[in-house]
Write a protein that holds these residues in place. Sequence first.
Motif, PDB file in Angstrom:
ATOM      1  N   GLU A 432      13.990  18.471   7.073  1.00  0.00           N
ATOM      2  CA  GLU A 432      14.039  17.086   6.586  1.00  0.00           C
ATOM      3  C   GLU A 432      14.183  16.093   7.738  1.00  0.00           C
ATOM      4  OE1 GLU A 432      17.386  17.206   3.989  1.00  0.00           O
ATOM      5  OE2 GLU A 432      16.189  17.730   2.221  1.00  0.00           O
ATOM      6  N   MET A 433      14.863  16.526   8.808  1.00  0.00           N
ATOM      7  CA  MET A 433      15.136  15.620   9.932  1.00  0.00           C
ATOM      8  C   MET A 433      13.925  15.415  10.839  1.00  0.00           C
ATOM      9  SD  MET A 433      18.916  16.974  10.988  1.00  0.00           S
ATOM     10  CE  MET A 433      20.196  17.136   9.749  1.00  0.00           C
ATOM     11  N   GLY A 434      12.982  16.325  10.762  1.00  0.00           N
ATOM     12  CA  GLY A 434      11.789  16.202  11.613  1.00  0.00           C
ATOM     13  C   GLY A 434      10.924  15.027  11.188  1.00  0.00           C
ATOM     14  N   PRO A 435       9.957  14.628  12.020  1.00  0.00           N
ATOM     15  CA  PRO A 435       9.093  13.484  11.673  1.00  0.00           C
ATOM     16  C   PRO A 435       8.172  13.830  10.502  1.00  0.00           C
ATOM     17  CG  PRO A 435       8.303  14.567  13.662  1.00  0.00           C
ATOM     18  CD  PRO A 435       9.602  15.210  13.320  1.00  0.00           C
ATOM     19  N   PRO A 436       7.718  12.819   9.769  1.00  0.00           N
ATOM     20  CA  PRO A 436       6.776  13.081   8.672  1.00  0.00           C
ATOM     21  C   PRO A 436       5.515  13.748   9.215  1.00  0.00           C
ATOM     22  CG  PRO A 436       7.487  10.781   8.683  1.00  0.00           C
ATOM     23  CD  PRO A 436       7.967  11.375   9.955  1.00  0.00           C
ATOM     24  N   SER A 437       4.888  14.586   8.400  1.00  0.00           N
ATOM     25  CA  SER A 437       3.641  15.227   8.824  1.00  0.00           C
ATOM     26  C   SER A 437       2.504  14.208   8.762  1.00  0.00           C
ATOM     27  CB  SER A 437       3.321  16.414   7.920  1.00  0.00           C
ATOM     28  OG  SER A 437       2.958  15.942   6.635  1.00  0.00           O
ATOM     29  N   GLU A 438       1.415  14.536   9.450  1.00  0.00           N
ATOM     30  CA  GLU A 438       0.245  13.653   9.447  1.00  0.00           C
ATOM     31  C   GLU A 438      -0.270  13.463   8.022  1.00  0.00           C
ATOM     32  OE1 GLU A 438      -1.915  10.973  11.181  1.00  0.00           O
ATOM     33  OE2 GLU A 438      -0.588  12.222  12.399  1.00  0.00           O
ATOM     34  N   LYS A 439      -0.234  14.551   7.254  1.00  0.00           N
ATOM     35  CA  LYS A 439      -0.716  14.486   5.865  1.00  0.00           C
ATOM     36  C   LYS A 439       0.167  13.558   5.023  1.00  0.00           C
ATOM     37  CE  LYS A 439      -2.155  17.368   2.006  1.00  0.00           C
ATOM     38  NZ  LYS A 439      -2.128  18.700   1.390  1.00  0.00           N
ATOM     39  N   GLN A 440       1.487  13.629   5.218  1.00  0.00           N
ATOM     40  CA  GLN A 440       2.412  12.749   4.493  1.00  0.00           C
ATOM     41  C   GLN A 440       2.139  11.279   4.830  1.00  0.00           C
ATOM     42  OE1 GLN A 440       6.224  14.475   5.717  1.00  0.00           O
ATOM     43  NE2 GLN A 440       6.613  15.119   3.596  1.00  0.00           N
ATOM     44  N   ILE A 441       1.956  11.008   6.126  1.00  0.00           N
ATOM     45  CA  ILE A 441       1.701   9.629   6.579  1.00  0.00           C
ATOM     46  C   ILE A 441       0.426   9.091   5.946  1.00  0.00           C
ATOM     47  CG2 ILE A 441       1.028   8.268   8.629  1.00  0.00           C
ATOM     48  CD1 ILE A 441       3.003  10.070  10.232  1.00  0.00           C
ATOM     49  N   GLN A 442      -0.637   9.914   5.964  1.00  0.00           N
ATOM     50  CA  GLN A 442      -1.926   9.475   5.399  1.00  0.00           C
ATOM     51  C   GLN A 442      -1.811   9.225   3.895  1.00  0.00           C
ATOM     52  OE1 GLN A 442      -4.637  12.579   6.582  1.00  0.00           O
ATOM     53  NE2 GLN A 442      -4.766  11.864   8.701  1.00  0.00           N
ATOM     54  N   THR A 443      -1.079  10.111   3.185  1.00  0.00           N
ATOM     55  CA  THR A 443      -0.936   9.961   1.723  1.00  0.00           C
ATOM     56  C   THR A 443      -0.123   8.718   1.378  1.00  0.00           C
ATOM     57  OG1 THR A 443      -0.964  12.377   1.569  1.00  0.00           O
ATOM     58  CG2 THR A 443      -0.280  11.182  -0.389  1.00  0.00           C
ATOM     59  N   LEU A 444       0.969   8.478   2.113  1.00  0.00           N
ATOM     60  CA  LEU A 444       1.795   7.291   1.867  1.00  0.00           C
ATOM     61  C   LEU A 444       0.974   6.016   2.041  1.00  0.00           C
ATOM     62  CD1 LEU A 444       5.083   8.407   3.646  1.00  0.00           C
ATOM     63  CD2 LEU A 444       4.900   7.758   1.225  1.00  0.00           C
ATOM     64  N   GLU A 445       0.195   5.970   3.134  1.00  0.00           N
ATOM     65  CA  GLU A 445      -0.610   4.778   3.392  1.00  0.00           C
ATOM     66  C   GLU A 445      -1.667   4.598   2.305  1.00  0.00           C
ATOM     67  OE1 GLU A 445      -3.332   2.900   6.962  1.00  0.00           O
ATOM     68  OE2 GLU A 445      -1.561   4.069   7.495  1.00  0.00           O
ATOM     69  N   LYS A 446      -2.268   5.706   1.882  1.00  0.00           N
ATOM     70  CA  LYS A 446      -3.281   5.656   0.824  1.00  0.00           C
ATOM     71  C   LYS A 446      -2.690   5.113  -0.480  1.00  0.00           C
ATOM     72  CE  LYS A 446      -6.651   8.714  -1.357  1.00  0.00           C
ATOM     73  NZ  LYS A 446      -7.054  10.118  -1.535  1.00  0.00           N
ATOM     74  N   LEU A 447      -1.410   5.445  -0.722  1.00  0.00           N
ATOM     75  CA  LEU A 447      -0.741   4.992  -1.952  1.00  0.00           C
ATOM     76  C   LEU A 447      -0.121   3.598  -1.808  1.00  0.00           C
ATOM     77  CD1 LEU A 447       0.967   8.357  -2.975  1.00  0.00           C
ATOM     78  CD2 LEU A 447      -1.042   7.295  -4.029  1.00  0.00           C
ATOM     79  N   GLY A 448      -0.252   2.998  -0.614  1.00  0.00           N
ATOM     80  CA  GLY A 448       0.178   1.605  -0.450  1.00  0.00           C
ATOM     81  C   GLY A 448       1.517   1.414   0.230  1.00  0.00           C
ATOM     82  N   ILE A 449       2.125   2.469   0.787  1.00  0.00           N
ATOM     83  CA  ILE A 449       3.426   2.360   1.465  1.00  0.00           C
ATOM     84  C   ILE A 449       3.197   2.292   2.977  1.00  0.00           C
ATOM     85  CG2 ILE A 449       5.592   3.577   1.990  1.00  0.00           C
ATOM     86  CD1 ILE A 449       5.674   2.592  -0.802  1.00  0.00           C
ATOM     87  N   LEU A 450       3.913   1.396   3.665  1.00  0.00           N
ATOM     88  CA  LEU A 450       3.822   1.284   5.119  1.00  0.00           C
ATOM     89  C   LEU A 450       4.556   2.478   5.757  1.00  0.00           C
ATOM     90  CD1 LEU A 450       2.875  -0.659   7.414  1.00  0.00           C
ATOM     91  CD2 LEU A 450       5.164  -1.654   7.331  1.00  0.00           C
ATOM     92  N   GLU A 473       4.415   8.493 -15.317  1.00  0.00           N
ATOM     93  CA  GLU A 473       5.113   7.650 -16.302  1.00  0.00           C
ATOM     94  C   GLU A 473       4.389   6.332 -16.575  1.00  0.00           C
ATOM     95  OE1 GLU A 473       9.020   7.242 -14.653  1.00  0.00           O
ATOM     96  OE2 GLU A 473       9.638   9.264 -15.247  1.00  0.00           O
ATOM     97  N   GLY A 474       3.311   6.066 -15.808  1.00  0.00           N
ATOM     98  CA  GLY A 474       2.523   4.850 -16.034  1.00  0.00           C
ATOM     99  C   GLY A 474       3.199   3.590 -15.548  1.00  0.00           C
ATOM    100  N   LEU A 475       3.959   3.696 -14.427  1.00  0.00           N
ATOM    101  CA  LEU A 475       4.639   2.529 -13.865  1.00  0.00           C
ATOM    102  C   LEU A 475       3.823   1.920 -12.727  1.00  0.00           C
ATOM    103  CD1 LEU A 475       8.250   4.016 -13.882  1.00  0.00           C
ATOM    104  CD2 LEU A 475       7.316   2.293 -15.446  1.00  0.00           C
ATOM    105  N   THR A 476       4.247   0.725 -12.293  1.00  0.00           N
ATOM    106  CA  THR A 476       3.487  -0.005 -11.264  1.00  0.00           C
ATOM    107  C   THR A 476       3.361   0.773  -9.951  1.00  0.00           C
ATOM    108  OG1 THR A 476       5.560  -1.130 -10.797  1.00  0.00           O
ATOM    109  CG2 THR A 476       3.877  -2.401 -11.978  1.00  0.00           C
ATOM    110  N   THR A 477       2.235   0.487  -9.244  1.00  0.00           N
ATOM    111  CA  THR A 477       1.985   1.106  -7.938  1.00  0.00           C
ATOM    112  C   THR A 477       2.550   0.197  -6.837  1.00  0.00           C
ATOM    113  OG1 THR A 477      -0.113  -0.025  -7.560  1.00  0.00           O
ATOM    114  CG2 THR A 477      -0.194   2.061  -8.807  1.00  0.00           C
ATOM    115  N   PRO A 478       2.756   0.723  -5.631  1.00  0.00           N
ATOM    116  CA  PRO A 478       3.217  -0.115  -4.515  1.00  0.00           C
ATOM    117  C   PRO A 478       2.299  -1.312  -4.264  1.00  0.00           C
ATOM    118  CG  PRO A 478       3.440   2.195  -3.928  1.00  0.00           C
ATOM    119  CD  PRO A 478       2.714   2.154  -5.235  1.00  0.00           C
ATOM    120  N   LYS A 479       0.983  -1.105  -4.417  1.00  0.00           N
ATOM    121  CA  LYS A 479       0.041  -2.210  -4.144  1.00  0.00           C
ATOM    122  C   LYS A 479       0.214  -3.332  -5.179  1.00  0.00           C
ATOM    123  CE  LYS A 479      -3.353   0.668  -1.759  1.00  0.00           C
ATOM    124  NZ  LYS A 479      -4.672   1.313  -1.796  1.00  0.00           N
TER     125      LYS A 479
END
Length: 526
Positions: A432-450, A473-479
């Motif tokens: 958990e303490m290590g840096p986010p993986s490249e895949k995590q970073i790409q997915t977060l950005e794709k979903l609208g999170i900096l 659950e059909g809730l709002t997206t980050p964007k």
Amino acid sequence: MKLRDYQQDAREAIQTEWENGTKKTLLVLPTGCGKTIVFSKVIEDRVKKGERVLVLAHRGELLEQAADKLEKSTGLKCATEKAEQTSIGSWYRVVVGSVQTMMREKRLEKFDKDFFDTIIIDEAHHCISDSYQRVLNYFELANVLGVTATPDRGDMRNLGSYFESLAFEYTLPKAIKSGYLSPIKALTLPLKLDLSSVSQQAGDFKASEVSTALDPYLESIADEMWKNASDRKIVVFLPLVKTSQKFTEILNNKGFKATEVNGDSKDRAEILEDFDKGKYNVLCNSMLLTEGWDCPSVDCVVVLRPTKVRSLYSQMVGRGTRLFPGKTELLLLDFLWHTDRHELCHPAHLIAENEEVAKAMTKQIEEAGIPLDLEIVEKQAAEDVIAQREEALAKQLAEMKKRKRKLVDPLQFEMSIQAEDLANYVPAFGWEMGPPSEKQIQTLEKLGILPEQIDNAGKATKLLERLDKRRVEGLTTPKQIRFLEARGFAHVGKWSFDNAKRLIDRIAANGWRIPAGIDPKEYQGD
């Protein structure tokens, strides 16, 4: 003999390294800046302390030069370890030794391992080889000084595998600015020489194949030399003896007074003396004169032995950098070498701080069609490179700003959806303490999170899990949250996806303005 300021500084810096416990140190001085004088004075300092000193070199001429300069500048005489000559039994405190002789086990064993207190290596860029290392490892207790003229960081990295520090470096531009060496002008001749079929051997172009590739161009090269340097005193470096001999003949047919010298020339000393005195104005050789030979009146160097080894290139050019009465500059004739795979040394590499500047300089020189002063070209190229970098950085920052405007800060997202567990999250386990993986970073950005604001893999995992749960659950997206909260709507994170979408569609249909009758502060997202 009074040393120049930089020579005295070098002498003191070397002694300081040894006094501080750094046993293996380097001195970098351009050819013609008196490296032999400096290490002679260093030797004098060590002998005054009662030490024994070994000067190691790989060629007889270098040993003779070192012994001669040492005696002239300090009065110290040397014993010699070379072929049949031995220093055993001599009372001299200084020994000049040929590495080919000293490396032999029988020769080494005649000395105690602590016999020498200090070892000086002339042309230190050779010292990584097995022969030198055998001698240096035997006398491992000695302080070591390596002296070289190499300007290249690649070579310095190699030397760094043995030496522990760089005691002192004096650069070629400094030496030229201070008036100790001749200014250098470079001219690229419009001949395209194809080296694309030449293979490599020991990290450089294979001499025999270079010779074959060069052969069809020799007549044209001679014509260009006549056009641009017929009134100059020229040294030409070629890949093989047979090429050197052939080119000498071609030059003489064009009207030059050319001669050739090689390792088998019985009258070598006489040829070099005749060239020095002006009987000839071109001297061709097959890499024989790269070290240990000086003729200050040389004012033009032609490198027909293309190389990617900077130390070798600087040695060749160094044959023409010394000052001489009436000499205004050294002219370097360069060619449009065509090669697909390797980075060749060009005049720019003599003074450029990095490869980027060297490439910009080489382009300028190639396009000019006239001889250009290397220092002036370097200044302009360095400024151009900085300007290009600044322009590229400004574009990059603008892109990042534009990208960030479309993304939501994780903290804003957490506050909007009132997720205290995310806001207060602290990683507990190693992964958990290590840096986010490249895949995590790409997915977060794709979903609208900096993603830059998320500094560990645990937080990234929790955020992605929450985003997936909200989607189900059909809730709002980050964007949607970013868009609506930027217009003053509050807690959009609690809204449904569909409600947020309907409102955004209404705003879009109204020319991206909030429709009349809607107060963002009071709107609940129903």
